[in-house]
Each structure stands twice: as C-alpha cells, then as structure tokens.
Design a protein around this motif. Structure first.
Motif, PDB file in Angstrom:
ATOM      1  N   MET A  82       0.823  -1.191   0.000  1.00 33.42           N
ATOM      2  CA  MET A  82       0.000   0.000   0.000  1.00 33.42           C
ATOM      3  C   MET A  82       0.866   1.254   0.000  1.00 33.42           C
ATOM      4  O   MET A  82       0.531   2.220  -0.656  1.00 33.42           O
ATOM      5  N   GLN A  83       1.942   1.219   0.717  1.00 34.59           N
ATOM      6  CA  GLN A  83       2.788   2.408   0.804  1.00 34.59           C
ATOM      7  C   GLN A  83       3.337   2.786  -0.561  1.00 34.59           C
ATOM      8  O   GLN A  83       3.447   3.967  -0.880  1.00 34.59           O
ATOM      9  N   ASN A  84       3.642   1.800  -1.393  1.00 34.13           N
ATOM     10  CA  ASN A  84       4.158   2.086  -2.732  1.00 34.13           C
ATOM     11  C   ASN A  84       3.106   2.729  -3.633  1.00 34.13           C
ATOM     12  O   ASN A  84       3.438   3.458  -4.557  1.00 34.13           O
ATOM     13  N   GLU A  85       1.824   2.439  -3.374  1.00 37.44           N
ATOM     14  CA  GLU A  85       0.744   2.980  -4.195  1.00 37.44           C
ATOM     15  C   GLU A  85       0.226   4.314  -3.687  1.00 37.44           C
ATOM     16  O   GLU A  85      -0.509   5.000  -4.372  1.00 37.44           O
ATOM     17  N   MET A  86       0.566   4.684  -2.468  1.00 38.97           N
ATOM     18  CA  MET A  86       0.081   5.933  -1.881  1.00 38.97           C
ATOM     19  C   MET A  86       0.640   7.126  -2.660  1.00 38.97           C
ATOM     20  O   MET A  86       1.812   7.153  -3.007  1.00 38.97           O
ATOM     21  N   VAL A  87      -0.240   8.090  -2.934  1.00 38.10           N
ATOM     22  CA  VAL A  87       0.162   9.268  -3.708  1.00 38.10           C
ATOM     23  C   VAL A  87      -0.026  10.517  -2.848  1.00 38.10           C
ATOM     24  O   VAL A  87      -1.146  10.872  -2.497  1.00 38.10           O
ATOM     25  N   PRO A  88       1.089  11.195  -2.507  1.00 40.36           N
ATOM     26  CA  PRO A  88       0.959  12.455  -1.772  1.00 40.36           C
ATOM     27  C   PRO A  88       0.530  13.566  -2.736  1.00 40.36           C
ATOM     28  O   PRO A  88       1.008  13.654  -3.852  1.00 40.36           O
ATOM     29  N   LEU A  89      -0.400  14.394  -2.294  1.00 42.75           N
ATOM     30  CA  LEU A  89      -0.893  15.491  -3.118  1.00 42.75           C
ATOM     31  C   LEU A  89      -0.298  16.809  -2.620  1.00 42.75           C
ATOM     32  O   LEU A  89       0.075  16.936  -1.451  1.00 42.75           O
ATOM     33  N   PRO A  90      -0.198  17.805  -3.498  1.00 42.03           N
ATOM     34  CA  PRO A  90       0.450  19.072  -3.141  1.00 42.03           C
ATOM     35  C   PRO A  90      -0.161  19.788  -1.935  1.00 42.03           C
ATOM     36  O   PRO A  90       0.534  20.471  -1.211  1.00 42.03           O
ATOM     37  N   GLN A  91      -1.456  19.639  -1.708  1.00 44.30           N
ATOM     38  CA  GLN A  91      -2.095  20.369  -0.617  1.00 44.30           C
ATOM     39  C   GLN A  91      -1.881  19.705   0.743  1.00 44.30           C
ATOM     40  O   GLN A  91      -2.542  20.060   1.718  1.00 44.30           O
ATOM     41  N   GLY A  92      -0.972  18.730   0.813  1.00 41.15           N
ATOM     42  CA  GLY A  92      -0.671  18.100   2.089  1.00 41.15           C
ATOM     43  C   GLY A  92      -1.559  16.912   2.423  1.00 41.15           C
ATOM     44  O   GLY A  92      -1.573  16.442   3.548  1.00 41.15           O
ATOM     45  N   THR A  93      -2.308  16.442   1.447  1.00 42.62           N
ATOM     46  CA  THR A  93      -3.138  15.259   1.647  1.00 42.62           C
ATOM     47  C   THR A  93      -2.548  14.100   0.859  1.00 42.62           C
ATOM     48  O   THR A  93      -1.569  14.279   0.128  1.00 42.62           O
ATOM     49  N   THR A  94      -3.149  12.950   0.990  1.00 44.78           N
ATOM     50  CA  THR A  94      -2.664  11.784   0.261  1.00 44.78           C
ATOM     51  C   THR A  94      -3.835  10.887  -0.122  1.00 44.78           C
ATOM     52  O   THR A  94      -4.907  10.967   0.492  1.00 44.78           O
ATOM     53  N   ILE A  95      -3.655  10.076  -1.162  1.00 44.26           N
ATOM     54  CA  ILE A  95      -4.692   9.144  -1.586  1.00 44.26           C
ATOM     55  C   ILE A  95      -4.104   7.744  -1.709  1.00 44.26           C
ATOM     56  O   ILE A  95      -2.901   7.585  -1.899  1.00 44.26           O
ATOM     57  N   ILE A  96      -4.976   6.741  -1.581  1.00 45.54           N
ATOM     58  CA  ILE A  96      -4.600   5.348  -1.804  1.00 45.54           C
ATOM     59  C   ILE A  96      -5.559   4.774  -2.843  1.00 45.54           C
ATOM     60  O   ILE A  96      -6.626   5.346  -3.087  1.00 45.54           O
ATOM     61  N   PRO A  97      -5.214   3.648  -3.456  1.00 47.73           N
ATOM     62  CA  PRO A  97      -6.147   3.028  -4.400  1.00 47.73           C
ATOM     63  C   PRO A  97      -7.495   2.739  -3.736  1.00 47.73           C
ATOM     64  O   PRO A  97      -7.580   2.503  -2.533  1.00 47.73           O
ATOM     65  N   SER A  98      -8.534   2.728  -4.537  1.00 45.43           N
ATOM     66  CA  SER A  98      -9.893   2.557  -4.012  1.00 45.43           C
ATOM     67  C   SER A  98     -10.358   1.107  -4.004  1.00 45.43           C
ATOM     68  O   SER A  98     -11.435   0.820  -3.501  1.00 45.43           O
ATOM     69  N   GLU A  99      -9.554   0.209  -4.538  1.00 49.51           N
ATOM     70  CA  GLU A  99      -9.969  -1.192  -4.589  1.00 49.51           C
ATOM     71  C   GLU A  99      -8.754  -2.100  -4.398  1.00 49.51           C
ATOM     72  O   GLU A  99      -7.695  -1.856  -4.960  1.00 49.51           O
ATOM     73  N   TYR A 100      -8.951  -3.119  -3.586  1.00 53.46           N
ATOM     74  CA  TYR A 100      -7.919  -4.128  -3.359  1.00 53.46           C
ATOM     75  C   TYR A 100      -8.534  -5.499  -3.600  1.00 53.46           C
ATOM     76  O   TYR A 100      -9.471  -5.901  -2.911  1.00 53.46           O
ATOM     77  N   ILE A 101      -8.027  -6.202  -4.622  1.00 55.66           N
ATOM     78  CA  ILE A 101      -8.520  -7.526  -4.962  1.00 55.66           C
ATOM     79  C   ILE A 101      -7.542  -8.540  -4.387  1.00 55.66           C
ATOM     80  O   ILE A 101      -6.348  -8.495  -4.679  1.00 55.66           O
ATOM     81  N   ASN A 102      -8.050  -9.417  -3.538  1.00 53.84           N
ATOM     82  CA  ASN A 102      -7.243 -10.446  -2.888  1.00 53.84           C
ATOM     83  C   ASN A 102      -7.552 -11.782  -3.549  1.00 53.84           C
ATOM     84  O   ASN A 102      -8.688 -12.264  -3.488  1.00 53.84           O
ATOM     85  N   PHE A 103      -6.548 -12.360  -4.190  1.00 48.97           N
ATOM     86  CA  PHE A 103      -6.731 -13.627  -4.882  1.00 48.97           C
ATOM     87  C   PHE A 103      -6.333 -14.775  -3.967  1.00 48.97           C
ATOM     88  O   PHE A 103      -5.267 -14.749  -3.351  1.00 48.97           O
ATOM     89  N   LEU A 104      -7.211 -15.774  -3.891  1.00 58.52           N
ATOM     90  CA  LEU A 104      -6.986 -16.984  -3.102  1.00 58.52           C
ATOM     91  C   LEU A 104      -6.842 -18.172  -4.047  1.00 58.52           C
ATOM     92  O   LEU A 104      -7.327 -18.136  -5.181  1.00 58.52           O
ATOM     93  N   SER A 105      -6.248 -19.247  -3.553  1.00 55.37           N
ATOM     94  CA  SER A 105      -6.198 -20.473  -4.329  1.00 55.37           C
ATOM     95  C   SER A 105      -7.595 -21.078  -4.390  1.00 55.37           C
ATOM     96  O   SER A 105      -8.478 -20.726  -3.592  1.00 55.37           O
ATOM     97  N   SER A 106      -7.825 -21.990  -5.300  1.00 53.75           N
ATOM     98  CA  SER A 106      -9.131 -22.655  -5.410  1.00 53.75           C
ATOM     99  C   SER A 106      -9.488 -23.377  -4.120  1.00 53.75           C
ATOM    100  O   SER A 106     -10.630 -23.319  -3.659  1.00 53.75           O
TER     101      SER A 106
END
Length: 98
Positions: free
Chosen positions: A1-25
């Motif tokens: 998650m830390q690698n995907e976090m985007v700091p914005l100029p106004q001092g805020t930050t965003i993260i992706p809005s969806e996390y898909i977790n893949f499991l084995s069958s």
C-alpha cells in the motif's frame, strides 16, 4: 500500500480505491459463509488501519475502498496475491453500509 500511496500538493494523500485479494481454489472453498465475511471484514479493518498509519499527519483523501476476494487457480493453497485498482468503488459490501 505504501508504494501505491500518492501524496498530493495540498498536504493530503490518496490510496487506491480497490484491493482484490486472490486466493487459491482450495482456500476459496474453505473461506465460505460467515468465515469469508469475517475475512473480508478483517482485511478491511487492517487496510484502513494501515492507511491511517502510513498517511501519518497528512489527511487521507480516499474516503472509502473495496476489498474483494477472487480465485486464482494458479496459486497454491495458503498463497495469496493482492492487486490494487484506482477504479472508483461503485458498490460497497452490505456489512459496510449504514
């Protein structure tokens, strides 16, 4: 998650809005019903806590995100793969709705 976090100029930050977790069958068959719902809720809670932790003092602009479980037949039992997406969540799981 830390690698995907985007700091914005106004001092805020965003993260992706969806996390898909893949499991084995095999794991997908084991995580059904209440057990699966508990897994989804636990993952959501952990992700929310981690997002707040790495955002630090910056305001987190991402207001909600989606956790989804899917099957990846190439995975061995006990292995998982997580893929993020910047797509805007359309629906939230019932357990997240008020």
């Amino acid at each position: 998650m830390q690698n995907e976090m985007v700091p914005l100029p106004q001092g805020t930050t965003i993260i992706p809005s969806e996390y898909i977790n893949f499991l084995s069958s095999d794991d997908d068959k084991d995580w059904r019903g209440v057990k699966r719902r508990g897994l989804e809720q636990g993952l959501y809670h952990i992700l929310a806590e981690r997002a707040r932790e790495i955002a630090g003092k910056k305001k987190l602009e991402t207001k909600s995100f989606v956790i989804e479980l899917r099957v990846d037949a190439t995975l061995e039992q006990g292995d998982v793969r997580v893929q993020h997406s910047w797509r805007t969540p359309i629906t939230r799981p019932a357990w997240l709705r008020d």
